[in-house]
Write a protein that holds these residues in place. Structure first.
Motif, PDB file in Angstrom:
ATOM      1  N   GLU A   1      32.287 -13.117 -36.180  1.00 27.79           N
ATOM      2  CA  GLU A   1      31.399 -12.373 -35.291  1.00 27.79           C
ATOM      3  C   GLU A   1      30.053 -12.117 -35.963  1.00 27.79           C
ATOM      4  O   GLU A   1      29.977 -11.705 -37.124  1.00 27.79           O
ATOM      5  CB  GLU A   1      32.021 -11.027 -34.906  1.00 27.79           C
ATOM      6  CG  GLU A   1      31.129 -10.215 -33.974  1.00 27.79           C
ATOM      7  CD  GLU A   1      31.679  -8.828 -33.662  1.00 27.79           C
ATOM      8  OE1 GLU A   1      31.081  -8.134 -32.818  1.00 27.79           O
ATOM      9  OE2 GLU A   1      32.694  -8.441 -34.271  1.00 27.79           O
TER      10      GLU A   1
ATOM     11  N   VAL B   1      36.644 -10.856 -36.511  1.00 27.06           N
ATOM     12  CA  VAL B   1      35.804  -9.968 -35.715  1.00 27.06           C
ATOM     13  C   VAL B   1      35.845  -8.597 -36.364  1.00 27.06           C
ATOM     14  O   VAL B   1      36.884  -8.190 -36.896  1.00 27.06           O
ATOM     15  CB  VAL B   1      36.310  -9.927 -34.261  1.00 27.06           C
ATOM     16  CG1 VAL B   1      35.611  -8.844 -33.467  1.00 27.06           C
ATOM     17  CG2 VAL B   1      36.120 -11.287 -33.605  1.00 27.06           C
TER      18      VAL B   1
ATOM     19  N   ARG C   1      29.257 -11.139 -29.434  1.00 28.95           N
ATOM     20  CA  ARG C   1      30.192 -10.940 -28.316  1.00 28.95           C
ATOM     21  C   ARG C   1      29.571 -11.333 -26.982  1.00 28.95           C
ATOM     22  O   ARG C   1      30.286 -11.714 -26.053  1.00 28.95           O
ATOM     23  CB  ARG C   1      30.673  -9.493 -28.286  1.00 28.95           C
ATOM     24  CG  ARG C   1      31.420  -9.103 -29.545  1.00 28.95           C
ATOM     25  CD  ARG C   1      32.085  -7.759 -29.443  1.00 28.95           C
ATOM     26  NE  ARG C   1      32.692  -7.405 -30.726  1.00 28.95           N
ATOM     27  CZ  ARG C   1      33.814  -6.710 -30.863  1.00 28.95           C
ATOM     28  NH1 ARG C   1      34.460  -6.278 -29.790  1.00 28.95           N
ATOM     29  NH2 ARG C   1      34.296  -6.434 -32.058  1.00 28.95           N
TER      30      ARG C   1
END
Length: 246
Positions: free
Chosen positions: A156, A110, A210
């Protein structure tokens, strides 16, 4: 007998929800406690983010003929001997009748530090596989068929991971596949080459935003590195080993 893919797409969506939900919960807990481990690192150090994908892997193993295999998830049982180092701790091991059936690594990244983390993940993946196969050649696991060795990466989906990246190489040109490639595309190339070089049976990268904490939505980058390739290869290996050992 057809392979059982255990409704993997639904399970993967639930795993994505778990991933983002656990990260958010860990960060909130850290903030509430006032501990020093703040920001993105708080989500990483929680340690449970990829549990949903572990569950998917376990279900595939159980459904394809090795219901009684020893599926190791406890840290004390996840170590294999290496060749260049004494031992290596894996994320999941499958043992049956004294045979190593599968060894699997589950990783994630991430933002915002995609550059440094990509290089670290790349070096780690290559080194881990080379160490394992050298140990296998030297019969550290005894004489046995080649195990399934899998690498699954969750990255991500963010502007920093999707944007083209420029590299500097003053002495020799950067490989064409990496020129101007985003970090997501670089992970795709990495996974393809890990398999082409037979370092892993299969290597997969998936990506999500997210906001997928609510929906579980994820995307794949290419068929070769997609999740279906991972689960099909694993299910096929488990079924073959079940027939051989049965």
């Amino acid at each position: 007998m057809p392979l059982d893919l255990v409704n993997y797409e639904h399970q993967a969506r639930e795993a994505v929800k778990t991933f983002w939900g656990n990260r958010a919960a860990a960060q909130q807990k850290q903030r509430a406690s006032g501990a020093a481990d703040q920001g993105e690192r708080a989500g990483v150090t929680a340690g449970k983010n990829m549990d949903g994908f572990l569950g998917l892997v376990v279900d595939i193993i159980r459904a394809n003929g090795l219901a009684h295999a020893e599926i190791c998830q406890n840290r004390a049982m996840l170590t294999l001997p290496g060749h260049f180092r004494p031992t290596k701790l894996w994320d999941l091991l499958v043992m049956h009748q004294g045979t190593l059936i599968a060894a699997i690594e589950l990783k994630s990244q991430v933002g915002p530090s995609f550059g440094n983390n990509f290089n670290n993940r790349t070096e780690e993946a290559i080194g881990t596989a080379h160490d394992l196969w050298t140990a296998y050649r030297e019969e550290a696991f005894g004489k046995q068929p080649r195990p399934f060795v899998g690498w699954l990466m969750m990255v991500e989906d963010a502007p920093e991971s999707r944007s083209p990246v420029r590299d500097k190489s003053p002495h020799f040109p950067v490989a064409d596949a990496f020129k101007g490639a985003s970090y997501l595309n670089r992970y795709d190339v990495l996974c393809q080459r890990l398999v082409q070089e037979q370092l892993y049976t299969t290597a997969t990268v998936i990506t999500s935003t997210r906001s997928a904490a609510e929906t579980g939505t994820f995307a794949e980058l290419s068929p070769m590195t997609g999740l279906k390739t991972f689960v099909t290869a694993l299910a096929g290996h488990i079924a073959a080993e079940a027939a051989r050992l049965g």
